[in-house]
Design a protein around this motif. Structure first.
Motif, short mmCIF file in Angstrom:
data_model
loop_
_atom_site.label_atom_id
_atom_site.label_comp_id
_atom_site.label_asym_id
_atom_site.label_seq_id
_atom_site.Cartn_x
_atom_site.Cartn_y
_atom_site.Cartn_z
N TRP A 148 9.86 1.28 4.78
CA TRP A 148 10.19 0.16 3.74
C TRP A 148 9.65 0.16 2.29
CZ3 TRP A 148 11.90 -4.38 7.48
CH2 TRP A 148 12.29 -3.71 8.65
N GLY A 149 8.29 0.03 2.19
CA GLY A 149 7.33 0.40 1.37
C GLY A 149 7.42 1.24 0.23
N LEU A 150 7.16 2.24 0.93
CA LEU A 150 7.70 3.43 0.47
C LEU A 150 9.59 3.70 0.43
CD1 LEU A 150 6.37 6.82 -0.04
CD2 LEU A 150 7.53 7.06 2.30
N LEU A 204 0.63 -0.89 -0.34
CA LEU A 204 0.45 0.25 0.01
C LEU A 204 1.56 1.02 -0.14
CD1 LEU A 204 -2.82 -1.15 2.58
CD2 LEU A 204 -2.97 -0.78 -0.54
N SER A 205 2.40 1.54 1.25
CA SER A 205 2.46 2.59 0.81
C SER A 205 3.59 2.38 -0.77
CB SER A 205 3.82 2.68 1.67
OG SER A 205 2.94 2.11 2.96
N PHE A 206 3.58 1.25 -1.00
CA PHE A 206 4.38 1.46 -2.95
C PHE A 206 3.35 2.35 -3.82
CE2 PHE A 206 4.74 -0.37 -6.68
CZ PHE A 206 6.30 -0.04 -7.43
N LEU A 207 1.94 1.94 -3.42
CA LEU A 207 1.40 2.34 -4.06
C LEU A 207 0.70 4.04 -4.23
CD1 LEU A 207 -0.87 -1.01 -4.15
CD2 LEU A 207 0.15 0.43 -6.59
N LEU A 219 16.78 -1.77 -3.96
CA LEU A 219 16.92 -2.92 -3.72
C LEU A 219 17.28 -3.34 -1.49
CD1 LEU A 219 17.85 -6.20 -4.01
CD2 LEU A 219 20.57 -5.18 -3.89
N VAL A 220 17.78 -2.63 -1.41
CA VAL A 220 18.30 -2.21 0.16
C VAL A 220 16.75 -2.77 1.13
CG1 VAL A 220 18.60 -1.32 2.19
CG2 VAL A 220 20.05 -1.35 0.01
N PRO A 221 15.82 -1.56 0.69
CA PRO A 221 14.28 -1.87 1.98
C PRO A 221 13.49 -3.38 0.85
CG PRO A 221 14.00 -0.07 0.06
CD PRO A 221 15.53 -0.70 0.20
N GLY A 222 13.64 -3.43 -0.05
CA GLY A 222 13.33 -4.85 -0.84
C GLY A 222 13.89 -5.93 -0.24
N ALA A 223 14.90 -5.67 -0.06
CA ALA A 223 15.77 -7.15 0.55
C ALA A 223 15.36 -7.17 1.91
CB ALA A 223 17.62 -7.07 0.60
N ALA A 224 15.24 -6.19 2.74
CA ALA A 224 14.92 -5.93 3.79
C ALA A 224 13.56 -6.43 4.27
CB ALA A 224 14.56 -4.97 4.86
N ILE A 225 12.29 -6.42 3.53
CA ILE A 225 11.21 -6.68 3.86
C ILE A 225 10.96 -8.35 3.64
CG2 ILE A 225 8.65 -6.72 2.24
CD1 ILE A 225 9.20 -3.71 1.58
N ALA A 226 12.16 -8.38 2.50
CA ALA A 226 11.51 -10.31 2.24
C ALA A 226 12.79 -11.06 3.38
CB ALA A 226 12.80 -10.27 0.65
#
Length: 287
Positions: A237-239, A223-226, A257-264
């Motif tokens: 992290w999504g933002l 939702l933050s990404f959108l 990559l950094v926040p995406g990897a943290a989420i994963a």
């Protein structure tokens, strides 16, 4: 020959269990580090969350900036640590609200049965069948975007799932002899549910909620990404993933990559801990 085969087969489950324990302990340790970093962010992060340095734009990971910088020179490592607090508290609040709704609905449906059970089952079926993200976007369109609205909307979307799971557990729990014994003694339904049935549902429900925590984290990050959840200058992290998109075309992948990897990494660790915790709690619950 047969004794060798027997010993080999007997040792296989032990080896598998040890591997699961190692994965569980590593995942739990990683999550504890993330939580500690989130709590101690002002003292652990080398820079302020929104400290801008236009002389250090799009820098690759190095000595000055451990994970590199973004499009305005903000330190990604510092933003990641500061953003961990919001990224973890959001799913926690979401699950707390969804659990309150879901456990209440599921327990009431199981206890009363009859037309009330059917009515609540149909309502939860409708909400369960409705696409969760579409329902959340609809709520946000009515009440406005922001982290609070996103949390409440997702809580309403998750509540039917928890309600169905709670109802199945409550029905099994109500078949136990102690429930009839308390009924004979004149203990009311509300008191019996609050003091005995719901607490006894906690072990299997807790492991399930830990797994749902990872899904909640991903949902809020989506939702933050959108653009519907956290808003700038937040370092959620999504933002951060959404803000780093502009650098991908230019070859700067680190801000995404950094926040995406943290989420994963957090979601995988939570799932490992949740499944292992659920197995342990269920084994004790069944005794």
């Amino acid at each position: 020959m047969s004794s060798l085969s027997t010993s080999t087969l007997a040792s296989t489950p032990v080896i598998g269990r040890k591997k699961r324990d190692v994965a569980y302990l590593l995942s739990l340790g990683f999550l504890l580090i993330v939580v500690a970093a989130a709590l101690l962010a002002p003292w652990v992060a080398p820079y302020a969350a929104n400290a801008v340095d236009f002389t250090a734009i799009w820098q690759a990971p190095g000595a000055g900036h451990l994970l590199g910088t973004d499009q305005v020179g903000q330190d990604l490592f510092s933003r990641l640590i500061h953003g961990a607090r919001e990224s973890l508290l959001g799913p926690l609040a979401l699950l707390a609200l969804a659990t309150l709704f879901g456990v209440t609905i599921g327990t009431v449906a199981a206890w009363n049965g009859g037309w009330l059970d059917v009515l609540l089952a149909r309502i939860t079926d409708v909400m369960f069948a409705f696409p969760g993200l579409l329902f959340v976007v609809l709520v946000i369109a009515v009440f406005g975007k922001g982290p609070a609205t996103a949390i409440v909307a997702l809580a309403l979307a998750y509540a039917p799932v928890i309600a169905k799971f709670t109802r199945s557990l409550a029905l099994a729990e109500m078949a136990r002899p102690y429930v009839d014994a308390y009924r004979v003694q004149g203990v009311g339904g509300f008191l019996l549910c609050v003091r005995y049935i719901i607490p006894n549902l906690t072990p299997p429900l807790l492991g399930y909620l830990v797994v749902l925590f990872g899904e909640g984290l991903m949902s809020l990050a989506t939702l933050s990404f959108l653009g519907f959840g956290a808003q700038p200058p937040s370092s959620e992290w999504g933002l951060m993933v959404q803000e780093g998109q502009s650098g991908i075309i230019q070859g700067h992948i680190w801000p995404t990559l950094v926040p995406g990897a943290a989420i994963a990494a957090v979601v995988v660790a939570v799932n490992v801990v949740g499944v292992r915790l659920s197995d342990r709690l269920n084994s004790r619950f069944e005794r």
